[in-house]
Every structure is written in structure tokens, then in C-alpha cells.
Design a protein around this motif. Structure first.
Motif, PDB file in Angstrom:
ATOM      1  N   SER A  39      15.382  57.284  -6.116  1.00 49.55           N
ATOM      2  CA  SER A  39      14.088  57.664  -6.689  1.00 49.55           C
ATOM      3  C   SER A  39      12.943  57.239  -5.766  1.00 49.55           C
ATOM      4  O   SER A  39      13.137  56.544  -4.766  1.00 49.55           O
ATOM      5  N   ALA A  40      11.744  57.645  -6.123  1.00 42.04           N
ATOM      6  CA  ALA A  40      10.539  57.133  -5.477  1.00 42.04           C
ATOM      7  C   ALA A  40      10.312  55.695  -5.937  1.00 42.04           C
ATOM      8  O   ALA A  40      10.783  55.263  -6.995  1.00 42.04           O
ATOM      9  N   CYS A  41       9.556  54.942  -5.127  1.00 45.20           N
ATOM     10  CA  CYS A  41       9.267  53.565  -5.506  1.00 45.20           C
ATOM     11  C   CYS A  41       7.844  53.196  -5.101  1.00 45.20           C
ATOM     12  O   CYS A  41       7.208  53.851  -4.264  1.00 45.20           O
ATOM     13  N   ALA A  42       7.361  52.134  -5.727  1.00 43.37           N
ATOM     14  CA  ALA A  42       6.128  51.474  -5.322  1.00 43.37           C
ATOM     15  C   ALA A  42       6.477  50.039  -4.942  1.00 43.37           C
ATOM     16  O   ALA A  42       7.327  49.402  -5.578  1.00 43.37           O
ATOM     17  N   ILE A  43       5.819  49.533  -3.914  1.00 43.45           N
ATOM     18  CA  ILE A  43       5.965  48.143  -3.491  1.00 43.45           C
ATOM     19  C   ILE A  43       4.648  47.450  -3.793  1.00 43.45           C
ATOM     20  O   ILE A  43       3.588  47.901  -3.362  1.00 43.45           O
ATOM     21  N   VAL A  44       4.713  46.369  -4.568  1.00 40.18           N
ATOM     22  CA  VAL A  44       3.510  45.682  -5.033  1.00 40.18           C
ATOM     23  C   VAL A  44       3.373  44.341  -4.327  1.00 40.18           C
ATOM     24  O   VAL A  44       4.284  43.515  -4.359  1.00 40.18           O
ATOM     25  N   ASP A  45       2.239  44.119  -3.666  1.00 34.63           N
ATOM     26  CA  ASP A  45       1.838  42.844  -3.063  1.00 34.63           C
ATOM     27  C   ASP A  45       2.863  42.301  -2.054  1.00 34.63           C
ATOM     28  O   ASP A  45       3.374  41.179  -2.197  1.00 34.63           O
ATOM     29  N   PRO A  46       3.150  43.060  -0.994  1.00 32.54           N
ATOM     30  CA  PRO A  46       4.112  42.598   0.009  1.00 32.54           C
ATOM     31  C   PRO A  46       3.548  41.496   0.900  1.00 32.54           C
ATOM     32  O   PRO A  46       2.352  41.471   1.213  1.00 32.54           O
ATOM     33  N   VAL A  47       4.423  40.577   1.321  1.00 35.50           N
ATOM     34  CA  VAL A  47       4.044  39.375   2.071  1.00 35.50           C
ATOM     35  C   VAL A  47       4.445  39.501   3.537  1.00 35.50           C
ATOM     36  O   VAL A  47       5.589  39.861   3.862  1.00 35.50           O
ATOM     37  N   LEU A  48       3.504  39.192   4.427  1.00 31.31           N
ATOM     38  CA  LEU A  48       3.786  38.999   5.841  1.00 31.31           C
ATOM     39  C   LEU A  48       3.868  37.497   6.090  1.00 31.31           C
ATOM     40  O   LEU A  48       2.948  36.749   5.744  1.00 31.31           O
ATOM     41  N   ASP A  49       4.948  37.039   6.692  1.00 27.61           N
ATOM     42  CA  ASP A  49       5.110  35.607   6.952  1.00 27.61           C
ATOM     43  C   ASP A  49       4.140  35.168   8.054  1.00 27.61           C
ATOM     44  O   ASP A  49       3.983  35.852   9.075  1.00 27.61           O
ATOM     45  N   TYR A  50       3.517  34.008   7.840  1.00 26.67           N
ATOM     46  CA  TYR A  50       2.531  33.505   8.797  1.00 26.67           C
ATOM     47  C   TYR A  50       2.634  31.990   8.866  1.00 26.67           C
ATOM     48  O   TYR A  50       2.612  31.310   7.826  1.00 26.67           O
ATOM     49  N   ASP A  51       2.742  31.472  10.086  1.00 23.38           N
ATOM     50  CA  ASP A  51       2.789  30.028  10.309  1.00 23.38           C
ATOM     51  C   ASP A  51       1.419  29.577  10.800  1.00 23.38           C
ATOM     52  O   ASP A  51       1.048  29.858  11.947  1.00 23.38           O
ATOM     53  N   PRO A  52       0.638  28.868   9.966  1.00 24.67           N
ATOM     54  CA  PRO A  52      -0.707  28.490  10.380  1.00 24.67           C
ATOM     55  C   PRO A  52      -0.736  27.466  11.502  1.00 24.67           C
ATOM     56  O   PRO A  52      -1.743  27.340  12.203  1.00 24.67           O
ATOM     57  N   LYS A  53       0.360  26.739  11.695  1.00 29.59           N
ATOM     58  CA  LYS A  53       0.385  25.743  12.771  1.00 29.59           C
ATOM     59  C   LYS A  53       0.462  26.398  14.142  1.00 29.59           C
ATOM     60  O   LYS A  53      -0.165  25.934  15.103  1.00 29.59           O
ATOM     61  N   SER A  54       1.218  27.483  14.232  1.00 30.58           N
ATOM     62  CA  SER A  54       1.398  28.149  15.531  1.00 30.58           C
ATOM     63  C   SER A  54       0.619  29.449  15.645  1.00 30.58           C
ATOM     64  O   SER A  54       0.461  29.989  16.743  1.00 30.58           O
ATOM     65  N   GLY A  55       0.142  29.985  14.513  1.00 29.83           N
ATOM     66  CA  GLY A  55      -0.506  31.288  14.531  1.00 29.83           C
ATOM     67  C   GLY A  55       0.448  32.446  14.716  1.00 29.83           C
ATOM     68  O   GLY A  55       0.037  33.554  15.058  1.00 29.83           O
ATOM     69  N   ARG A  56       1.728  32.206  14.432  1.00 28.04           N
ATOM     70  CA  ARG A  56       2.727  33.261  14.622  1.00 28.04           C
ATOM     71  C   ARG A  56       3.021  33.968  13.304  1.00 28.04           C
ATOM     72  O   ARG A  56       3.079  33.339  12.238  1.00 28.04           O
ATOM     73  N   THR A  57       3.208  35.285  13.373  1.00 28.42           N
ATOM     74  CA  THR A  57       3.627  36.073  12.221  1.00 28.42           C
ATOM     75  C   THR A  57       5.082  36.482  12.388  1.00 28.42           C
ATOM     76  O   THR A  57       5.607  36.555  13.507  1.00 28.42           O
ATOM     77  N   SER A  58       5.743  36.756  11.278  1.00 28.45           N
ATOM     78  CA  SER A  58       7.097  37.286  11.295  1.00 28.45           C
ATOM     79  C   SER A  58       7.289  38.154  10.060  1.00 28.45           C
ATOM     80  O   SER A  58       6.466  38.143   9.139  1.00 28.45           O
ATOM     81  N   THR A  59       8.373  38.882  10.024  1.00 30.29           N
ATOM     82  CA  THR A  59       8.560  39.895   8.974  1.00 30.29           C
ATOM     83  C   THR A  59       9.806  39.645   8.126  1.00 30.29           C
ATOM     84  O   THR A  59      10.316  40.567   7.503  1.00 30.29           O
ATOM     85  N   GLU A  60      10.261  38.401   8.057  1.00 29.57           N
ATOM     86  CA  GLU A  60      11.480  38.128   7.299  1.00 29.57           C
ATOM     87  C   GLU A  60      11.338  38.554   5.833  1.00 29.57           C
ATOM     88  O   GLU A  60      12.220  39.214   5.279  1.00 29.57           O
ATOM     89  N   SER A  61      10.226  38.185   5.209  1.00 28.26           N
ATOM     90  CA  SER A  61      10.030  38.555   3.796  1.00 28.26           C
ATOM     91  C   SER A  61       9.932  40.060   3.631  1.00 28.26           C
ATOM     92  O   SER A  61      10.537  40.646   2.719  1.00 28.26           O
ATOM     93  N   ALA A  62       9.159  40.711   4.498  1.00 26.11           N
ATOM     94  CA  ALA A  62       9.018  42.170   4.413  1.00 26.11           C
ATOM     95  C   ALA A  62      10.332  42.874   4.711  1.00 26.11           C
ATOM     96  O   ALA A  62      10.626  43.924   4.112  1.00 26.11           O
ATOM     97  N   ASP A  63      11.136  42.327   5.607  1.00 23.88           N
ATOM     98  CA  ASP A  63      12.419  42.958   5.926  1.00 23.88           C
ATOM     99  C   ASP A  63      13.378  42.896   4.747  1.00 23.88           C
ATOM    100  O   ASP A  63      14.216  43.794   4.575  1.00 23.88           O
TER     101      ASP A  63
END
Length: 299
Positions: A39-63
């Protein structure tokens, strides 16, 4: 059907299926809402991972979200933001690239963009007209998620732009409500207002008692693990801040006093300047690196 009537759910309406994916780092729940395999779907409030200590992003949660969508052969129709979050960065642009869908939010995001464009001195890089998003919902606007009838409900108070999304018999409330034993969200961000939040919550709690409510966050007491789903009836009986026995005056007094004690969210500075751009990062500078701003002594 009147413009303000609830979404109609009939025996012929497919069930609204909800898959929660919890991010323990930000205590945020991303939801995939659909009506069955293929079926079709909606994705509500997706998270991009972000480490404030290094300023690095990653996509583990989104993946994890993308993997569920692909595993169930879903087609992504909507990427729904309940508001411009101050506690996590949005993964909507990444998921749009991976899965498709329209990045959407409430039309009052324009006001929030205007406020924070000034705070971060973003100038022309943020339009304050909402054009960074694919669709801006009006209050009570109707839409569909495949065969599921849906509507957007403007529920300001936490911020001026908060929306709840009713899809079938499920409502995704953003930060307008928390689980009954946690209560309500703060109202001290720019444009927030405790009186307005109280009235927004009553709008939600006027829905039928069996209506399912899905929280954007959970900050559980030590006595239990994370929970995300409750009902209108449970909230009316047991919400520690907003049950049926709490008057508007009492709520505003409690909320205002409590908000004076709260520190700013850990990720408010990176989150807001990204999320008012619909989750898109600033353009790279001449060295190829993207930079976020930290305004000193401004908040």
C-alpha cells in the motif's frame, strides 16, 4: 461532511497500520503509517542521526525506516512533519531521495521560519514563505494515504506551527501531548503559549474516546520503558497535566512555572536551523564543507 468533522472510518475502510521506530538518543518515535503490504504509506517525523560532539550526521535511524518500507513493498506518499523540531534533525530529505514522497508541514511554519531566520541571520538562504517544503497543510485540510482518509489539525501552543495528523482512527500528535504519566510539552519557545496549548489539547480530546493517539516522544519515568500509544479516553482520565479535571487557569499556572525551570534542548541550535529548511543542510562553502551557526547570547 462538515469541514471540521472527524475523518470518517467505516467498516469498509482498511485498518490503519502503524509501525513505530524509536530512537533512544533523542527519545523520538518515527512512524510508518500504511494499510497493508504493497500500500501507500506516510512517514511521520523521521530522525537524522547527529553527533553534536563531532558535528557528524549518519542515517542509521532513517535506514531502519527505509528498510521497513521496502520490506513491506510500501510506496511513500508523504513525509509528514508535525512541527520544526528542536530536539532532532529531520531525515525527510534523505528519505525522499531514497523512497520518494512529499515533505509536508503546517502552513504556519512561515512564522517559525521568520523568527529563526532572524535568530540565525540566515537572510536569503531561508525564504520564510514555506517554499522549502513540498506541501503546506491548512487547518482541517483533507488528504489521503492510499485508501486511508486523513486530515491535518492545527494544534499550536508548543510552537505556532504544530500539526496533528489524523489518519483513519490514529492521530499523530507531535509534541502537543505526551503519555498520560508524562503530561505535556513546554510552551516557552518563540510563539509558544500555554493557553493556546490547553485549547489545542481540548480539540484533540474532543475526538471519540477510542481514538488512538501516537506520541512523537516519550521521556518515561524509571518505573517503565518507552511507550508511544494511548487513547483519547486514557488522556482524559489520567494525563497528569491535562485530564478532564484540570482547568485552563490551573494548567497555565503549572506549565509556566515548570517551563521556567527547563534547560534548552541539547540539539535546539543545530535542529531548528536545519528543520526550518525542511531538513536540508546549508549549502557548502567554498571549501566544500557545510557549516551550522551557533548564535552567542541570543536564546
Amino acid at each position: 461532511m462538515s469541514e471540521s468533522a472527524p475523518v470518517a472510518v467505516t467498516p469498509a475502510t482498511p485498518a490503519t497500520l502503524v509501525e513505530p521506530l524509536f530512537d533512544p538518543v533523542t527519545s523520538t518515535v518515527t512512524y510508518v503509517v500504511h494499510s497493508g503490504r504493497g500500500s501507500a504509506c506516510a512517514i511521520v517525523d523521521p530522525v537524522l542521526d547527529y553527533d553534536p560532539k563531532s558535528g557528524r550526521t549518519s542515517t542509521e535511524s532513517a535506514d531502519r525506516v527505509a528498510a521497513f518500507v521496502r520490506e513491506h513493498a510500501l510506496s511513500t506518499q508523504w513525509l509528514l512533519e508535525t512541527h520544526a523540531h528542536a530536539d532532532h534533525l529531520s531525515a525527510a530529505p534523505y528519505l525522499k531521495q531514497q523512497l520518494g514522497g512529499k515533505i509536508s508541514i503546517g502552513e504556519h511554519i512561515r512564522h517559525v521560519q521568520g523568527v529563526f531566520r532572524a535568530v540565525f541571520n540566515l537572510g536569503a538562504t531561508v525564504t520564510a514563505d514555506g517554499s522549502e517544503f513540498d506541501h503546506l497543510f491548512k487547518d482541517e485540510e483533507r488528504f489521503e494515504v492510499g485508501p486511508l482518509a486523513a486530515r491535518a489539525m492545527h494544534v499550536p501552543g508548543h510552537t505556532p506551527a504544530d500539526l496533528a495528523y489524523q489518519i483513519g482512527d490514529a492521530v499523530f500528535v507531535g509534541d502537543t501531548l505526551f503519555m498520560p504519566d508524562v503530561g505535556s510539552a513546554r510552551c516557552d519557545f518563540p510563539g509558544g503559549d500555554a493557553h493556546t496549548l490547553y485549547r489545542s489539547v481540548r480539540k484533540l480530546l474532543d475526538l471519540p474516546g477510542e481514538t488512538r493517539l501516537f506520541m512523537c516522544h516519550d521521556y518515561p519515568p524509571e518505573s517503565r520503558g518507552p511507550c508511544f500509544e494511548t487513547t483519547v479516553g486514557d488522556q482524559r482520565r489520567a494525563n497528569i497535566h491535562l485530564n478532564d479535571g484540570v482547568t485552563e487557569e490551573a494548567f497555565v499556572q503549572m506549565r509556566t512555572a515548570r517551563d521556567r525551570t527547563l534547560a534548552m534542548p541539547n540539539l535546539i541550535l543545530p535542529s531548528i536551523q536545519v528543520n526550518i529548511r525542511a531538513g536540508r543542510m546549508p549549502e557548502p562553502e567554498d571549501n566544500g564543507v557545510r557549516y551550522l551557526k551557533i548564535p552567542l547570547n541570543a536564546l
